[in-house]
Design a protein around this motif. Structure first.
Motif, mmCIF file in Angstrom:
data_model
loop_
_atom_site.group_PDB
_atom_site.id
_atom_site.type_symbol
_atom_site.label_atom_id
_atom_site.label_comp_id
_atom_site.label_asym_id
_atom_site.label_seq_id
_atom_site.Cartn_x
_atom_site.Cartn_y
_atom_site.Cartn_z
ATOM 1 N N LYS A 1 -61.304 -52.778 32.123
ATOM 2 C CA LYS A 1 -60.915 -51.355 32.187
ATOM 3 C C LYS A 1 -59.405 -51.172 32.150
ATOM 4 O O LYS A 1 -58.864 -50.286 32.830
ATOM 5 C CB LYS A 1 -61.527 -50.664 33.427
ATOM 6 C CG LYS A 1 -63.036 -50.917 33.567
ATOM 7 C CD LYS A 1 -63.698 -50.035 34.597
ATOM 8 C CE LYS A 1 -65.132 -50.500 34.856
ATOM 9 N NZ LYS A 1 -65.856 -49.704 35.832
ATOM 10 N N VAL A 2 -58.713 -52.003 31.362
ATOM 11 C CA VAL A 2 -57.251 -51.857 31.260
ATOM 12 C C VAL A 2 -56.879 -50.559 30.544
ATOM 13 O O VAL A 2 -55.729 -50.110 30.628
ATOM 14 C CB VAL A 2 -56.572 -53.075 30.568
ATOM 15 C CG1 VAL A 2 -56.651 -54.310 31.448
ATOM 16 C CG2 VAL A 2 -57.155 -53.343 29.198
ATOM 17 N N ASP A 3 -57.855 -49.917 29.886
ATOM 18 C CA ASP A 3 -57.582 -48.594 29.288
ATOM 19 C C ASP A 3 -57.274 -47.553 30.373
ATOM 20 O O ASP A 3 -56.722 -46.501 30.076
ATOM 21 C CB ASP A 3 -58.771 -48.129 28.438
ATOM 22 C CG ASP A 3 -60.090 -48.150 29.214
ATOM 23 O OD1 ASP A 3 -60.471 -49.240 29.699
ATOM 24 O OD2 ASP A 3 -60.722 -47.083 29.366
ATOM 25 N N LEU A 4 -57.652 -47.847 31.638
ATOM 26 C CA LEU A 4 -57.395 -46.887 32.728
ATOM 27 C C LEU A 4 -56.079 -47.169 33.474
ATOM 28 O O LEU A 4 -55.753 -46.474 34.445
ATOM 29 C CB LEU A 4 -58.572 -46.873 33.710
ATOM 30 C CG LEU A 4 -59.916 -46.370 33.137
ATOM 31 C CD1 LEU A 4 -61.024 -46.494 34.171
ATOM 32 C CD2 LEU A 4 -59.802 -44.910 32.668
ATOM 33 N N LEU A 5 -55.323 -48.185 33.009
ATOM 34 C CA LEU A 5 -54.079 -48.547 33.711
ATOM 35 C C LEU A 5 -53.153 -47.344 33.890
ATOM 36 O O LEU A 5 -52.602 -47.135 34.979
ATOM 37 C CB LEU A 5 -53.333 -49.659 32.957
ATOM 38 C CG LEU A 5 -53.734 -51.099 33.305
ATOM 39 C CD1 LEU A 5 -53.113 -52.089 32.327
ATOM 40 C CD2 LEU A 5 -53.334 -51.452 34.747
ATOM 41 N N SER A 6 -53.020 -46.529 32.850
ATOM 42 C CA SER A 6 -52.061 -45.419 32.919
ATOM 43 C C SER A 6 -52.574 -44.259 33.784
ATOM 44 O O SER A 6 -51.817 -43.335 34.100
ATOM 45 C CB SER A 6 -51.739 -44.920 31.508
ATOM 46 O OG SER A 6 -52.921 -44.472 30.886
ATOM 47 N N VAL B 1 -56.296 -65.575 33.359
ATOM 48 C CA VAL B 1 -56.586 -64.145 33.489
ATOM 49 C C VAL B 1 -56.637 -63.536 32.094
ATOM 50 O O VAL B 1 -55.741 -63.763 31.273
ATOM 51 C CB VAL B 1 -55.528 -63.409 34.338
ATOM 52 C CG1 VAL B 1 -55.879 -61.925 34.464
ATOM 53 C CG2 VAL B 1 -55.415 -64.035 35.728
ATOM 54 N N LEU B 2 -57.704 -62.820 31.818
ATOM 55 C CA LEU B 2 -57.896 -62.194 30.508
ATOM 56 C C LEU B 2 -57.997 -60.692 30.698
ATOM 57 O O LEU B 2 -58.839 -60.214 31.465
ATOM 58 C CB LEU B 2 -59.173 -62.731 29.874
ATOM 59 C CG LEU B 2 -59.118 -64.226 29.519
ATOM 60 C CD1 LEU B 2 -60.475 -64.873 29.699
ATOM 61 C CD2 LEU B 2 -58.605 -64.425 28.103
ATOM 62 N N GLN B 3 -57.148 -59.948 30.012
ATOM 63 C CA GLN B 3 -57.175 -58.483 30.130
ATOM 64 C C GLN B 3 -58.064 -57.893 29.045
ATOM 65 O O GLN B 3 -57.960 -58.271 27.883
ATOM 66 C CB GLN B 3 -55.755 -57.928 30.015
ATOM 67 C CG GLN B 3 -54.860 -58.389 31.159
ATOM 68 C CD GLN B 3 -53.451 -57.839 31.026
ATOM 69 O OE1 GLN B 3 -53.248 -56.685 30.679
ATOM 70 N NE2 GLN B 3 -52.465 -58.677 31.308
ATOM 71 N N LEU B 4 -58.922 -56.967 29.439
ATOM 72 C CA LEU B 4 -59.968 -56.504 28.529
ATOM 73 C C LEU B 4 -60.315 -55.041 28.815
ATOM 74 O O LEU B 4 -60.141 -54.556 29.933
ATOM 75 C CB LEU B 4 -61.171 -57.414 28.783
ATOM 76 C CG LEU B 4 -62.276 -57.588 27.761
ATOM 77 C CD1 LEU B 4 -62.697 -59.056 27.722
ATOM 78 C CD2 LEU B 4 -63.445 -56.722 28.081
#
Lengths: 223, 223
Positions: B164-169, B191-194
């Motif tokens: 859920k790195v799309d929710l970082l912002s 660590v893999l960001q996805l």
């Protein structure tokens, strides 16, 4: 085997929970057991609740975590008494832990105690801590399928807070399905929509909480 | 008392896990135990992984849930064999459950089995299922403080997917702190960001997965 053992632990826990309930009852304290997945927002909700209600009620928090005292520090910064329990790997709080923690609090001078359980949507639901009632926090990014997948929590709780509603438009969360599933499991419960970081929904939650507090006190006096 | 009992259960589980490992090893199958909080995105990650790798590898999934077979239906729709385990309240999968589930699969015709554990960031970390390695999924909305609060999971896993790195912002998640804490617990892990819903990061994850698959096979042949 595993089940037999669990029964023995549960019955020991129930005995201790009744003992806790008596103690809290005698002091006129209403105790709320807050449960959720890791990261659903229990601590942020408590911070906002304390900000809004601490002038009106004498409150304290018992914090449960496997490790660290980060959450307790956050509560401490809000200016209310807090006791940290580190379960050191244990997946839920037990009534015995609450009994010990309550000795660290000045019960004569309290009206509400919040217990923040270990972040776990499974095990805490099976352990009575001697609370007046339970609240489950679910959050939008966890998905709308959680009530049916983890039914015990939602059945046991008097209210379900749906947190992080500010993220509704960024996810495929179906609010209608979520509400339908919660009410199918527990048609006496209340669902409160909230965004603890945006600060929305706190008025409804605090109003509900104060109503339950008064109701619990009235029950006590009626005894 | 509780701890003594847990030890007994654990040692029974370890015995069964070694048995599972032998069986999978003999069939040349690499088994991956996926663990996370409820709603971190394990099933969506598996759906995306199956889409990308099913032409290349013969895969199956063992699904663990307290209740419902929703996740198993989602995997079934992707066209790979799936076995649902309902723990009926149990907070983790055990090696015995995996042993039974494996009888429902055609082991002669498989190369990779994914086990999707019960959504729980505590208990599954303590139970070996006979897998080759574990992967923990953490997600941005859960907050950056999860590694230090639930250290066992992050210590046990060969890789951590941050989903859920799309929710970082849209959150106050501090990526730097998260990565620092994960590596402080486990300096050999990856660590893999996805973002499983947006479809980003799958190339790195699949490349890593294929590398580990080859490495596990090479270890087997070296024996």
């Amino acid at each position: 085997m595993e089940i037999k053992v669990l029964r023995k632990i549960l019955s020991h826990n129930e005995h201790q929970a009744e003992n806790n309930r008596d103690i809290f009852h005698k002091h006129g304290i209403v105790v709320i057991n807050m449960m959720s997945s890791p990261g659903a927002g229990k601590t942020t909700i408590l911070e906002g609740t304390i900000d809004r209600l601490k002038a009106k009620y004498k409150m304290a928090v018992i914090e449960g975590d496997l490790m660290t005292s980060r959450d307790a520090e956050r509560i401490h910064n809000k200016g209310v008494p807090v006791v940290q329990i580190n379960t050191e790997g244990g997946c839920h709080l037990s009534a015995g832990m609450i009994y010990k923690a309550s000795h660290e609090l000045d019960l004569e001078n309290l009206e509400i105690i919040f217990i923040e359980n270990v972040g776990n949507l499974v095990c805490p639901g099976a352990f009575d801590l001697g609370e007046n009632f339970k609240v489950v926090v679910s959050s939008v990014p966890e998905g709308d399928d959680k009530p049916l997948k983890y039914p015990l929590m939602f059945q046991e709780a008097r209210a379900c807070i749906l947190n992080k509603v500010d993220l509704l438009s960024h996810t495929n969360f179906n609010l209608h399905n979520f509400l339908k599933d919660v009410y199918s499991l527990n048609n006496k419960g209340t669902v409160l929509q909230l965004s603890a970081t945006a600060g929305t929904g706190f008025d409804d939650w605090c109003r509900w909480l104060e109503g339950e507090y008064q109701w619990e006190l009235a029950k006590k006096h009626g005894k």
